[in-house]
Design a protein around this motif. Structure first.
Motif, PDB file in Angstrom:
ATOM      1  N   TYR A  47     -10.095   1.221   9.785  1.00 55.56           N
ATOM      2  CA  TYR A  47      -9.062   2.239   9.714  1.00 55.56           C
ATOM      3  C   TYR A  47      -7.750   1.673  10.249  1.00 55.56           C
ATOM      4  N   ARG A  48      -6.658   2.251   9.782  1.00 57.80           N
ATOM      5  CA  ARG A  48      -5.330   1.968  10.317  1.00 57.80           C
ATOM      6  C   ARG A  48      -4.900   3.163  11.166  1.00 57.80           C
ATOM      7  N   ARG A  49      -4.047   2.898  12.119  1.00 57.47           N
ATOM      8  CA  ARG A  49      -3.613   3.950  13.038  1.00 57.47           C
ATOM      9  C   ARG A  49      -2.384   4.666  12.464  1.00 57.47           C
ATOM     10  N   TRP A  50      -2.530   5.938  12.207  1.00 50.48           N
ATOM     11  CA  TRP A  50      -1.442   6.797  11.758  1.00 50.48           C
ATOM     12  C   TRP A  50      -1.274   7.924  12.786  1.00 50.48           C
ATOM     13  N   ARG A  51      -0.265   8.748  12.579  1.00 50.71           N
ATOM     14  CA  ARG A  51      -0.068   9.891  13.469  1.00 50.71           C
ATOM     15  C   ARG A  51       0.153  11.164  12.655  1.00 50.71           C
ATOM     16  N   LEU A  79       0.970  12.807   7.430  1.00 46.38           N
ATOM     17  CA  LEU A  79       0.618  11.696   8.314  1.00 46.38           C
ATOM     18  C   LEU A  79       1.610  10.565   8.107  1.00 46.38           C
ATOM     19  N   VAL A  80       2.000   9.918   9.194  1.00 49.31           N
ATOM     20  CA  VAL A  80       2.905   8.765   9.097  1.00 49.31           C
ATOM     21  C   VAL A  80       2.242   7.578   9.780  1.00 49.31           C
ATOM     22  N   PRO A  81       2.389   6.379   9.215  1.00 48.78           N
ATOM     23  CA  PRO A  81       1.735   5.207   9.793  1.00 48.78           C
ATOM     24  C   PRO A  81       2.544   4.613  10.943  1.00 48.78           C
ATOM     25  N   GLU A  82       1.842   3.948  11.860  1.00 50.10           N
ATOM     26  CA  GLU A  82       2.549   3.219  12.897  1.00 50.10           C
ATOM     27  C   GLU A  82       3.226   1.987  12.323  1.00 50.10           C
ATOM     28  N   ASP A  83       2.636   1.438  11.263  1.00 52.02           N
ATOM     29  CA  ASP A  83       3.211   0.290  10.573  1.00 52.02           C
ATOM     30  C   ASP A  83       3.689   0.761   9.202  1.00 52.02           C
ATOM     31  N   GLU A  84       5.011   0.725   8.972  1.00 54.48           N
ATOM     32  CA  GLU A  84       5.557   1.243   7.721  1.00 54.48           C
ATOM     33  C   GLU A  84       5.024   0.519   6.492  1.00 54.48           C
ATOM     34  N   ARG A  85       4.486  -0.687   6.680  1.00 56.83           N
ATOM     35  CA  ARG A  85       3.904  -1.401   5.539  1.00 56.83           C
ATOM     36  C   ARG A  85       2.677  -0.693   4.976  1.00 56.83           C
ATOM     37  N   ASP A  86       2.101   0.226   5.759  1.00 60.76           N
ATOM     38  CA  ASP A  86       0.950   0.991   5.275  1.00 60.76           C
ATOM     39  C   ASP A  86       1.350   2.112   4.318  1.00 60.76           C
ATOM     40  N   LEU A  87       2.642   2.328   4.142  1.00 62.10           N
ATOM     41  CA  LEU A  87       3.099   3.285   3.134  1.00 62.10           C
ATOM     42  C   LEU A  87       2.976   2.627   1.767  1.00 62.10           C
ATOM     43  N   ALA A  88       1.753   2.491   1.300  1.00 65.96           N
ATOM     44  CA  ALA A  88       1.486   1.775   0.045  1.00 65.96           C
ATOM     45  C   ALA A  88       0.263   2.387  -0.628  1.00 65.96           C
ATOM     46  N   TRP A  89       0.509   3.124  -1.695  1.00 64.24           N
ATOM     47  CA  TRP A  89      -0.570   3.669  -2.515  1.00 64.24           C
ATOM     48  C   TRP A  89       0.038   4.134  -3.829  1.00 64.24           C
ATOM     49  N   GLU A  90      -0.816   4.525  -4.766  1.00 67.46           N
ATOM     50  CA  GLU A  90      -0.367   5.094  -6.029  1.00 67.46           C
ATOM     51  C   GLU A  90      -0.876   6.519  -6.152  1.00 67.46           C
ATOM     52  N   ILE A  97      -7.137   7.791  -3.045  1.00 66.41           N
ATOM     53  CA  ILE A  97      -7.904   8.617  -2.113  1.00 66.41           C
ATOM     54  C   ILE A  97      -7.622   8.155  -0.689  1.00 66.41           C
ATOM     55  N   VAL A  98      -7.581   9.096   0.257  1.00 67.22           N
ATOM     56  CA  VAL A  98      -7.478   8.726   1.664  1.00 67.22           C
ATOM     57  C   VAL A  98      -8.774   9.089   2.378  1.00 67.22           C
ATOM     58  N   GLU A  99      -9.252   8.159   3.209  1.00 71.43           N
ATOM     59  CA  GLU A  99     -10.411   8.398   4.055  1.00 71.43           C
ATOM     60  C   GLU A  99      -9.916   8.645   5.474  1.00 71.43           C
ATOM     61  N   ILE A 100     -10.396   9.720   6.083  1.00 66.82           N
ATOM     62  CA  ILE A 100     -10.016  10.095   7.433  1.00 66.82           C
ATOM     63  C   ILE A 100     -11.208   9.923   8.359  1.00 66.82           C
ATOM     64  N   ASP A 159      -7.152   8.246  12.429  1.00 71.80           N
ATOM     65  CA  ASP A 159      -7.683   7.066  11.748  1.00 71.80           C
ATOM     66  C   ASP A 159      -7.619   7.279  10.236  1.00 71.80           C
ATOM     67  N   VAL A 160      -6.961   6.340   9.552  1.00 73.28           N
ATOM     68  CA  VAL A 160      -6.689   6.499   8.117  1.00 73.28           C
ATOM     69  C   VAL A 160      -7.023   5.214   7.377  1.00 73.28           C
ATOM     70  N   ARG A 161      -7.625   5.373   6.227  1.00 72.21           N
ATOM     71  CA  ARG A 161      -7.788   4.268   5.300  1.00 72.21           C
ATOM     72  C   ARG A 161      -7.498   4.776   3.900  1.00 72.21           C
ATOM     73  N   VAL A 162      -6.583   4.122   3.192  1.00 72.43           N
ATOM     74  CA  VAL A 162      -6.265   4.487   1.815  1.00 72.43           C
ATOM     75  C   VAL A 162      -7.113   3.650   0.875  1.00 72.43           C
ATOM     76  N   ARG A 163      -7.754   4.306  -0.087  1.00 70.75           N
ATOM     77  CA  ARG A 163      -8.599   3.598  -1.039  1.00 70.75           C
ATOM     78  C   ARG A 163      -8.047   3.772  -2.455  1.00 70.75           C
ATOM     79  N   ARG A 164      -7.940   2.667  -3.129  1.00 72.89           N
ATOM     80  CA  ARG A 164      -7.438   2.676  -4.508  1.00 72.89           C
ATOM     81  C   ARG A 164      -8.416   3.426  -5.415  1.00 72.89           C
ATOM     82  N   ASN A 165      -7.881   4.267  -6.270  1.00 74.65           N
ATOM     83  CA  ASN A 165      -8.689   5.029  -7.223  1.00 74.65           C
ATOM     84  C   ASN A 165      -8.026   4.951  -8.590  1.00 74.65           C
TER      85      ASN A 165
END
Length: 445
Positions: free
Chosen positions: A191-195, A216-227, A231-234, A294-300
């Protein structure tokens, strides 16, 4: 020869031509058969089976064997009959159904056994024990292969909601098969740390469950990456400060990276004793604004918007607005305005889950047609599937113009109801062809 027989033959021939298109190959079929390599086939509804198939192929490749990796929509009977070893990674969707990309294979090929006496196979079946038909497609595939004379390499591995123990068991089998036993155990990417940046009640006064807009916003702006469509896993918690590991929960993403935050539409789910569900409880009550999530983005990829400007019909209900909203945002950002939306909820006055936004887009011409259906206020067309049936002529015209269909929302009632109407209006064969061609896509739960 009857017209029905001619039509059936034409459909089969069209399917054979279509399945000649490869999704991904590493290396080719001929090489696989020459070096004793392995055919890896995946059938995914949300992208997880595809991800696991890629990992499986990597293990085989690390063992020095050839591997042919492809989706089930690119699998032909001849490929199976030539294959000496095949590994299937397949999910189950709906009421024990095959994923949409595999529906044509199931209808056309699995109708009768093939001659597979020289084939050995393994199956990783993905499912969720909360549903009655747990891993049903994987089990059906197993029985069909056995009926054709194929022999299992090992017992089918059934996976309940991404269970890591079952996935490690599969990896052990694959590594042993490929001679790559020194590889580290699989685990889900961390998981990546978001808030939690925002939580807003969307349906005050509703007779249904409380439904929230969550940002939700990421601690690392590079995690702003999806289409749109991903899907997001929490990783939920029982309460603040409780680090007990709970099963992950999945949600459709309702925003684009350009929005600067990952938006969700979360309805509070409660057990029979009234306790809140793990995921919805964490996101709508236990976590406070500012708390880590805790966040993980999964490509779908199976639910991504088309790259071209074809017409698109978007159908959904309830929290399914999340997936539809992201797709619409992606379409509008590209200037693709041929969008028809059919969306349903309970009451027009209070169950407005981003409906104001839909109405603004419609008024601006960004949505070509908007049909809102309020189930507690209508005597006739109470549900989206009813409105779709009334609009049958418009549906036929839209499809004749090359439209794609996206369905997001409830698996109970809505999704099978919409599917039934599509089959009644367009025909079973046409709907199966649309699914196989990627023009009928679903994110249902």
């Amino acid at each position: 020869m009857s017209e029905r027989t001619i039509a059936a033959v034409a459909l089969v021939l069209a399917w054979v031509v279509f399945t000649g298109v490869l999704v991904r190959r590493r290396p080719g079929v001929a090489e696989v058969h020459e070096d004793g390599g392995i055919l890896v086939v995946h059938a995914s509804q949300t992208g997880f089976a595809t991800e696991l198939a890629s990992r499986t192929a990597d293990v085989i490749h690390a063992g020095g064997l050839g591997v042919d990796l492809r989706g089930m929509d690119a699998l032909t009977p001849a490929m199976l009959e030539r294959a000496s070893r095949v590994l299937f990674i397949v999910s189950t969707t709906g009421e024990g159904d095959a994923p949409d990309v595999a529906s044509l294979f199931r209808e056309r090929v699995m109708r009768a056994p093939l001659a597979l006496q020289g084939t050995r196979y393994g199956i990783l079946a993905l499912g969720d024990r909360d549903y009655v038909d747990f891993c049903a497609f994987g089990r059906d595939l197993d029985q069909w292969l056995h009926a054709g004379g194929a022999a299992p390499l090992f017992d089918r591995v059934d996976v309940d909601n991404g269970d890591e123990g079952a996935l490690r068991h599969w990896q052990h089998h694959v590594a042993h098969l490929a001679g790559a036993t020194a590889m580290e155990d699989w685990s889900r990417p961390a998981y990546r740390r978001w808030r939690l940046a925002e939580r807003r009640l969307l349906n005050p006064g509703s007779v249904g469950g409380r439904c929230y807009h969550v940002a939700l916003v990421p601690e690392d702006e590079r995690d702003l990456a999806w289409e749109a469509g991903d899907i997001v896993e929490i990783g939920p918690r029982r309460a603040r400060g409780d680090d007990t590991v709970l099963p992950h929960r999945e949600y459709s993403i309702a925003s684009l990276p350009a929005d600067g935050a990952l938006h969700l539409v979360v309805r509070q789910m409660r057990a029979e004793d009234g306790t809140l569900g793990f995921g919805s409880g964490w996101l709508t009550m236990h976590a406070l604004v500012g708390d880590p999530v805790d966040v993980r983005v999964r490509r779908n990829a199976g639910f991504h918007a088309p790259a071209d400007d074809r017409p698109v019909l978007l159908i959904g209900n309830g929290t399914g607005i999340a997936g539809l909203r992201a797709l619409l945002k992606a379409r509008l950002a590209r200037g693709h305005l041929r969008n028809w939306v059919i969306y349903g909820e309970r009451h027009a006055a209070v169950d407005r889950l981003h409906v104001d936004e839909l109405e603004r887009w419609h008024a601006a011409g960004d949505i070509e047609r908007l049909d809102l259906v309020w189930s507690r206020e209508t005597r006739g067309a109470r549900y989206v599937q009813d409105r779709l049936r009334i609009a049958a002529d418009g549906l036929r015209r839209f499809m004749d113009e090359g439209a794609s269909i996206y369905v997001c929302g409830s698996l109970a009632g809505m999704a099978p109801g919409v599917d039934g109407v599509l089959r009644d209006v367009l025909g079973d064969a046409a709907v199966s062809e649309l699914a196989a061609a990627g023009r009928y896509r679903r994110d249902v739960y």
